[in-house]
Design an enzyme around this catalytic site. Structure first.
Site, PDB file in Angstrom:
ATOM      1  N   LEU A   5       5.391 115.226 -27.346  1.00  0.00           N
ATOM      2  CA  LEU A   5       5.864 114.472 -26.190  1.00  0.00           C
ATOM      3  C   LEU A   5       5.569 112.989 -26.353  1.00  0.00           C
ATOM      4  CD1 LEU A   5       4.829 116.822 -23.234  1.00  0.00           C
ATOM      5  CD2 LEU A   5       6.985 116.734 -24.462  1.00  0.00           C
ATOM      6  N   VAL A  61       8.098 109.198 -26.723  1.00  0.00           N
ATOM      7  CA  VAL A  61       8.000 107.952 -25.945  1.00  0.00           C
ATOM      8  C   VAL A  61       7.155 106.912 -26.669  1.00  0.00           C
ATOM      9  CG1 VAL A  61       8.319 109.097 -23.721  1.00  0.00           C
ATOM     10  CG2 VAL A  61       6.028 108.879 -24.654  1.00  0.00           C
ATOM     11  N   SER A  62       7.055 107.037 -27.998  1.00  0.00           N
ATOM     12  CA  SER A  62       6.197 106.137 -28.775  1.00  0.00           C
ATOM     13  C   SER A  62       6.604 104.676 -28.608  1.00  0.00           C
ATOM     14  CB  SER A  62       6.237 106.529 -30.256  1.00  0.00           C
ATOM     15  OG  SER A  62       7.578 106.507 -30.734  1.00  0.00           O
ATOM     16  N   LYS A  72       6.933 109.744  -9.539  1.00  0.00           N
ATOM     17  CA  LYS A  72       8.058 110.665  -9.693  1.00  0.00           C
ATOM     18  C   LYS A  72       7.676 111.779 -10.659  1.00  0.00           C
ATOM     19  CE  LYS A  72      12.958 110.764 -11.072  1.00  0.00           C
ATOM     20  NZ  LYS A  72      14.084 109.948 -11.587  1.00  0.00           N
ATOM     21  N   ASP A 116      24.673 106.697 -10.337  1.00  0.00           N
ATOM     22  CA  ASP A 116      24.324 107.324  -9.066  1.00  0.00           C
ATOM     23  C   ASP A 116      23.979 106.258  -8.012  1.00  0.00           C
ATOM     24  OD1 ASP A 116      24.041 109.502  -7.401  1.00  0.00           O
ATOM     25  OD2 ASP A 116      21.950 109.882  -7.930  1.00  0.00           O
TER      26      ASP A 116
END
Length: 634
Positions: free
Chosen positions: A326, A330-331, A375, A466
């Protein structure tokens, strides 16, 4: 002496085969829906709903494996399923409620809009689309529907590790049913697969509802393995089985005859005799085993100790491996954002208590005395992080940091907290303070500037996908910030078959053809402008969209335009000093944004310029005094 029991056994076996044959025959004659269930704008999409799922061995007897299948955490299943310990081992056929997000998706011109939750499944050795849909997803979808959703996939030629989207059948209630005043109306439509021995009454009893309410949604004659949608105003209280290690009870269903009893006694006598001989042989071998096996036992004991140590370290290294994977995703973000520990977020939100819930899966939390919006999301957050690290603008909600929880494979994004909530709540919920026209103009300009930034100053360009009033947040100075980049796409002029978004804001070309471009954000922004001017929802209780007939307002003479616009505007604006020229200018911008031809819609550069003119018009009048064209109270 054994003829009768054997005859009874064969009779029972034949009866079971006969039943299965007839069930299969019924299934072949009355097959369930194979491509899915249609949806329309009168329903409230997307929505949070649930599927009824049964724990099944050997693969799905724990919440972790079921959570992986549905791409959610164990707690998200445990809470609605009335399970206090997420790590508990489940029993076969144990009832569960699994949360899903249901969307109205445009498949193609043949099948139209289909209502489903799309779940990605990575193929393993021996998997088939049929087996996954019937066994793993327990007929909550069909392989035919999966083939429709994945038109480029060849079912006979799927590689191991290849991810395929499976459409889990679902439905959302009508918009009117979700309104707060309709407390007794269904707020959920639970997806339930009709079983061979089910009937409508038994299902109604299970869920605490009425047979009539189920028939109103699903009709009178459900077919075996059809998905029924159970209307409920609140989630049922599922009764879970008590833990038991004993074998299941055995029920004797045949009458044993006297001769059979005699045969049983003889059989037992022979069995005991053979057992006695075996015991004598075993006793002789025992001494030899004890003598020659002492060293082996010592060696075995040492191996077991090593195995125990290995398994413990393996479990720890497995969690570590998940975390490393994981983190690798996101490194690129590690040096830009603060990394929080899950313990910090847990403490900040009182264990993600509902009292801290802001909206959806966003919680208010206090870390080191500072308030944040946290979030909670199922991995993978990589796409959202990749986009957020490219943007930095005062009219976009700022990401402060993130957290990775390898045990649950969850990611948490920590945002700045925007004090005054969403524009939607200010426009559509009962608030004593109403937004002035000047404030609404500033909000519109702030949102336009935020969109201008992501459309023109990022490479590749970012499409938000959105834009709506609930994704526009207002700070303490009532300045607007665009939030929620969960659906955003880096790069435009693409085509997708997976339609996501909110009814009432979706651009026509995206809904019908799946075309992704910056002009779809322009369309949605036009709807927000209409909300700001009218104070009305983007889609009303009857499912009618706000933008459908606004073009008619600016038709005819100037006098007619002014009259029509006054009738359509928010009443609160008619009681303050705002000019019709300023309002008319914003209406013209909105209508141009809503052009059905995306090529004829203005760019955000043009929109920002036009809105600035509206602010200038308002400011000039405010400074010079009241205009003869000022809107007066009715």
């Amino acid at each position: 002496m054994r003829i009768k029991p054997m005859y009874g056994t064969f009779s029972l076996l034949f009866f079971i085969i006969f039943l299965l044959y007839n069930q299969n025959l019924c299934y072949a004659q009355d097959a369930p829906s194979t491509t899915g269930y249609s949806c329309n704008p009168s329903q409230f999409y997307p929505c949070q709903t649930y599927v009824f799922y049964r724990a099944r061995g050997p693969e799905f007897l724990d919440l972790a494996s079921i959570g992986d299948l549905f791409s959610i955490s164990r707690l998200m299943i445990a809470n609605p399923s009335n399970i206090s310990t997420p790590n508990t081992t489940l029993v076969n056929d144990q009832s569960l409620l699994v949360p899903i997000t249901c969307s109205c998706n445009n498949i193609n011109t043949t099948f139209g809009n289909i209502s489903y939750a799309g779940l990605n499944y990575s193929f393993n050795s021996g998997d088939t689309m049929y087996m996954i849909s019937t066994v793993k997803f327990q007929n909550l979808t069909t392989f035919q529907s999966a083939e429709v959703v994945n038109p480029t996939v060849v079912p006979e030629n799927i590689d191991i590790g290849q991810a395929i989207e499976f459409p889990i059948f679902c439905k959302c209630p009508n918009r009117t049913q979700t309104q707060p005043q309709n407390q007794n109306q269904p707020r959920y439509l639970i997806s339930y697969v009709f079983q061979p021995f089910d009937n409508i009454s038994s299902i109604a009893s299970r869920f605490g509802t009425t047979p009539q309410s189920i028939r109103e949604i699903n009709g009178n004659n459900p077919k075996i393995f059809d998905t029924l949608f159970i209307p409920l105003s609140k989630l049922p209280n599922i009764t879970q089985p008590t833990a038991s290690n004993g074998p299941p009870p055995v029920t004797n269903t045949t009458v044993v005859q006297e001769n059979d009893k005699k045969g049983t006694v003889i059989g037992l006598a022979i069995g005991l005799g053979i057992s006695g001989l075996l015991l004598i042989l075993l006793a002789g071998l025992w001494g030899y085993r004890e003598k020659s096996g002492k060293s082996k036992r010592e060696k075995y004991s040492d191996v077991e100790r090593q195995k125990s140590l290995y398994l413990g370290s393996k479990k720890e290294s497995l969690n570590k491996e998940v975390e490393v994977n994981l983190m690798a995703d996101v490194s690129d973000c590690l040096d830009k954002y603060k990394m929080y520990k899950i313990e910090q977020l847990w403490e900040a939100t009182d264990g993600f208590d509902e009292g801290c819930l802001i909206q959806g899966s966003v919680y208010k939390g206090i870390i080191d005395g500072e308030v944040f919006a946290i979030k909670k999301m199922k991995w993978n957050a990589r796409e959202e992080l990749k986009i957020l690290q490219k943007v930095n603008h005062g009219n976009l909600v700022k990401l402060e940091g993130f957290c990775i929880d390898p045990k649950e494979a969850n990611c948490y994004l920590v945002y700045e907290y925007v004090e005054n909530g969403s524009l939607h709540s200010w426009l559509h919920k009962d608030k004593k303070e109403k937004l002035s026209w000047k404030t609404r103009l500033k909000i519109a300009t702030d949102v336009a500037n935020g969109l201008l930034y992501i459309h023109e100053h990022t490479r590749p360009r970012v499409v938000h996908k959105d834009i709506k009033s609930s994704n526009i947040l207002l700070d303490s100075n009532m300045r607007a910030k665009v939030a929620n980049f969960g659906l955003a796409k880096s790069g435009c002029n693409a085509i997708t078959m997976h339609i996501v978004g909110t009814q009432g804001y979706i651009a026509p070309e995206y809904l019908t053809d799946g075309i992704v471009s910056t002009k779809m954000d322009v369309f949605s922004f036009g709807v927000v402008l209409l909300e700001l001017m009218s104070g009305r929802e983007a889609i009303d209780d009857e499912g009618k969209v706000l933008w459908a007939k606004v073009g008619e307002i600016l038709e005819g003479s100037e006098e007619r335009k002014v009259k029509k616009l006054q009738e359509w505007m928010d009443d609160s604006l008619l009681r303050e000093e705002c000019t019709m020229e300023s309002v008319m200018n914003v209406m013209s911008v909105a209508i141009s944004c809503l052009n059905k031809d995306p090529s004829k819609r203005p760019s955000m550069v043009e929109i920002v310029y036009a809105l600035s003119k509206s602010i200038d018009l308002f400011s000039d009048i405010s400074e010079e005094g009241l205009s003869p064209r000022q809107v007066t109270s009715r």
